[in-house]
Design a protein around this motif. Structure first.
Motif, mmCIF file in Angstrom:
data_model
loop_
_atom_site.group_PDB
_atom_site.id
_atom_site.type_symbol
_atom_site.label_atom_id
_atom_site.label_comp_id
_atom_site.label_asym_id
_atom_site.label_seq_id
_atom_site.Cartn_x
_atom_site.Cartn_y
_atom_site.Cartn_z
ATOM 1 N N SER A 268 5.963 4.587 1.666
ATOM 2 C CA SER A 268 5.699 5.903 1.089
ATOM 3 C C SER A 268 5.966 5.865 -0.407
ATOM 4 O O SER A 268 7.072 5.556 -0.837
ATOM 5 C CB SER A 268 6.585 6.955 1.747
ATOM 6 O OG SER A 268 6.561 8.126 0.958
ATOM 7 N N ILE A 269 4.949 6.235 -1.178
ATOM 8 C CA ILE A 269 5.116 6.297 -2.639
ATOM 9 C C ILE A 269 5.720 7.648 -3.030
ATOM 10 O O ILE A 269 6.110 7.884 -4.164
ATOM 11 C CB ILE A 269 3.749 6.044 -3.348
ATOM 12 C CG1 ILE A 269 3.885 5.829 -4.857
ATOM 13 C CG2 ILE A 269 2.734 7.123 -3.036
ATOM 14 C CD1 ILE A 269 4.358 4.486 -5.274
ATOM 15 N N ARG A 270 5.838 8.538 -2.049
ATOM 16 C CA ARG A 270 6.356 9.885 -2.350
ATOM 17 C C ARG A 270 7.872 9.899 -2.516
ATOM 18 O O ARG A 270 8.423 10.746 -3.195
ATOM 19 C CB ARG A 270 5.966 10.856 -1.235
ATOM 20 C CG ARG A 270 4.486 11.121 -1.251
ATOM 21 C CD ARG A 270 4.153 12.307 -0.398
ATOM 22 N NE ARG A 270 2.844 12.834 -0.774
ATOM 23 C CZ ARG A 270 2.357 13.969 -0.340
ATOM 24 N NH1 ARG A 270 3.044 14.708 0.480
ATOM 25 N NH2 ARG A 270 1.177 14.376 -0.723
ATOM 26 N N GLU A 271 8.543 8.958 -1.789
ATOM 27 C CA GLU A 271 10.013 8.899 -1.863
ATOM 28 C C GLU A 271 10.429 8.165 -3.128
ATOM 29 O O GLU A 271 10.012 7.035 -3.348
ATOM 30 C CB GLU A 271 10.554 8.096 -0.670
ATOM 31 C CG GLU A 271 11.098 8.884 0.494
ATOM 32 C CD GLU A 271 10.145 9.912 1.035
ATOM 33 O OE1 GLU A 271 10.391 11.090 0.749
ATOM 34 O OE2 GLU A 271 9.183 9.561 1.722
ATOM 35 N N LYS B 98 0.842 -1.187 0.000
ATOM 36 C CA LYS B 98 0.000 0.000 0.000
ATOM 37 C C LYS B 98 0.887 1.250 0.000
ATOM 38 O O LYS B 98 1.633 1.491 0.957
ATOM 39 C CB LYS B 98 -0.945 0.000 1.212
ATOM 40 C CG LYS B 98 -1.799 1.254 1.246
ATOM 41 C CD LYS B 98 -2.920 1.220 2.235
ATOM 42 C CE LYS B 98 -3.452 2.649 2.376
ATOM 43 N NZ LYS B 98 -4.788 2.762 2.858
ATOM 44 N N GLY B 99 0.828 1.996 -1.096
ATOM 45 C CA GLY B 99 1.620 3.228 -1.218
ATOM 46 C C GLY B 99 0.866 4.390 -0.607
ATOM 47 O O GLY B 99 -0.256 4.686 -1.008
ATOM 48 N N THR B 100 1.468 5.031 0.396
ATOM 49 C CA THR B 100 0.779 6.133 1.086
ATOM 50 C C THR B 100 1.682 7.379 1.132
ATOM 51 O O THR B 100 2.739 7.407 0.520
ATOM 52 C CB THR B 100 0.416 5.739 2.543
ATOM 53 O OG1 THR B 100 1.638 5.612 3.287
ATOM 54 C CG2 THR B 100 -0.341 4.441 2.606
ATOM 55 N N LYS B 101 1.243 8.345 1.942
ATOM 56 C CA LYS B 101 2.023 9.582 2.086
ATOM 57 C C LYS B 101 3.164 9.408 3.075
ATOM 58 O O LYS B 101 4.091 10.187 3.115
ATOM 59 C CB LYS B 101 1.117 10.714 2.588
ATOM 60 C CG LYS B 101 0.200 11.266 1.514
ATOM 61 C CD LYS B 101 -0.532 12.490 2.002
ATOM 62 C CE LYS B 101 -1.630 12.112 2.980
ATOM 63 N NZ LYS B 101 -2.514 13.197 3.378
#
Ligand code: UDP
Length: 253
Positions: free
Chosen positions: A227-230, A171-174
């Motif tokens: 984290s999908i942000r990194e 699960k990709g999150t913040k």
């Protein structure tokens, strides 16, 4: 212990992963905007997916729609919940088409399958057809949730990951995992490296709705929250690096 060692030592887990499911919330495609899609972010997420796909991992994706519409939002404004949920499910189709397009632009073959049939726009969800796409190294993007109101795309992700016989659901999150408290509000919040399904349910940890967690537990589907942000983080998680929280049946990593 590193996650990689944990995966290798645990005979209930298949590692290296052969087939994975990625859950992306609508917000993951929104960037810093307050609504809708940010094309730059969609392209960046597509690059992250390609990096893992190029490693030879079969991949399906379940996409949310919260960046456009959520059923509870409409219901709180007086709409009936069922119609409102259908609108939410249609929102996920918009996101799925955007991601399919971004993947195709970088030469990753992708197919959208919708749980609500819409023949002129994309394929309908057919399990055996989806499996065939995966075997042919196509990324399958599941849209329109389960096709039924009162569910979420988190529950859909656990369902599809189980149907597709995936080794893990990511699960990709913040944020880079599950925390003891909201890390944006509480400076003392710390990240768990590893949790059991029971721990998540008992402490009502904010990761997925309870229906999704219970279904994952019942099907013994490991969950990784990252984290999908990194940049590159998705790839590093697949490599078994500890930049996420793992949820499974074991007590400690
Ligand atoms: N939805 C639904 N049934 C499903 C999946 C989703 O009715 O099986 C609706 C629901 O209204 C939800 C919306 O679609 O609010 C968008 O999904 P979700 O909130 O899970 O998206 P995310 O938070 O992941 O962006």
């Amino acid at each position: 212990m590193s996650l990689k060692t944990h995966f290798k030592n645990n005979d209930k887990l298949t590692y290296p992963f052969k087939r994975i499911c990625l859950k992306l919330s609508g917000e993951a495609l929104m960037g810093d905007k307050s609504f809708g899609l940010d094309p730059t972010i969609v392209s960046r997420v597509a690059d992250e997916i390609k990096q893992v796909h190029d490693r030879g991992v079969e991949m399906c994706i379940v996409i949310g729609g919260g960046n456009i519409f959520r059923g509870v939002m409409g219901a709180s404004q007086g709409m009936d919940r069922t119609s409102s949920d259908y609108m939410g499910m249609l929102a996920t189709v918009i996101n799925a088409l955007a991601l399919q397009n971004a993947l195709e632009r970088i030469d990753v073959a992708a197919r959208v399958q919708s749980a609500i049939p819409m023949e002129t726009v994309c394929e309908s969800y057919i399990r055996r057809r989806a499996l065939r796409h995966l075997k042919k190294s196509r990324v399958v993007i599941f849209a329109a949730g389960t096709g039924s109101p009162y569910f979420t795309t988190d529950t859909t992700a656990v369902l599809r990951a189980s149907e597709m016989d995936c080794d893990v659901l990511l699960k990709g999150t913040k944020v880079d995992g599950i925390y003891t408290a909201d890390p944006f509000k509480d400076p003392d919040a710390t990240r768990y490296e590893h949790l059991t399904y029971e721990h998540v349910m008992r402490d009502k940890l904010n990761v997925m709705d309870m229906a999704a967690i219970a279904l994952a537990r019942d099907n013994n589907l490991p969950l990784m929250v990252f984290s999908i942000r990194e940049q590159g983080n998705f790839y590093r998680c697949i490599e078994g690096e500890n930049e996420c929280t793992l949820v499974d049946t074991c007590d400690a990593v």
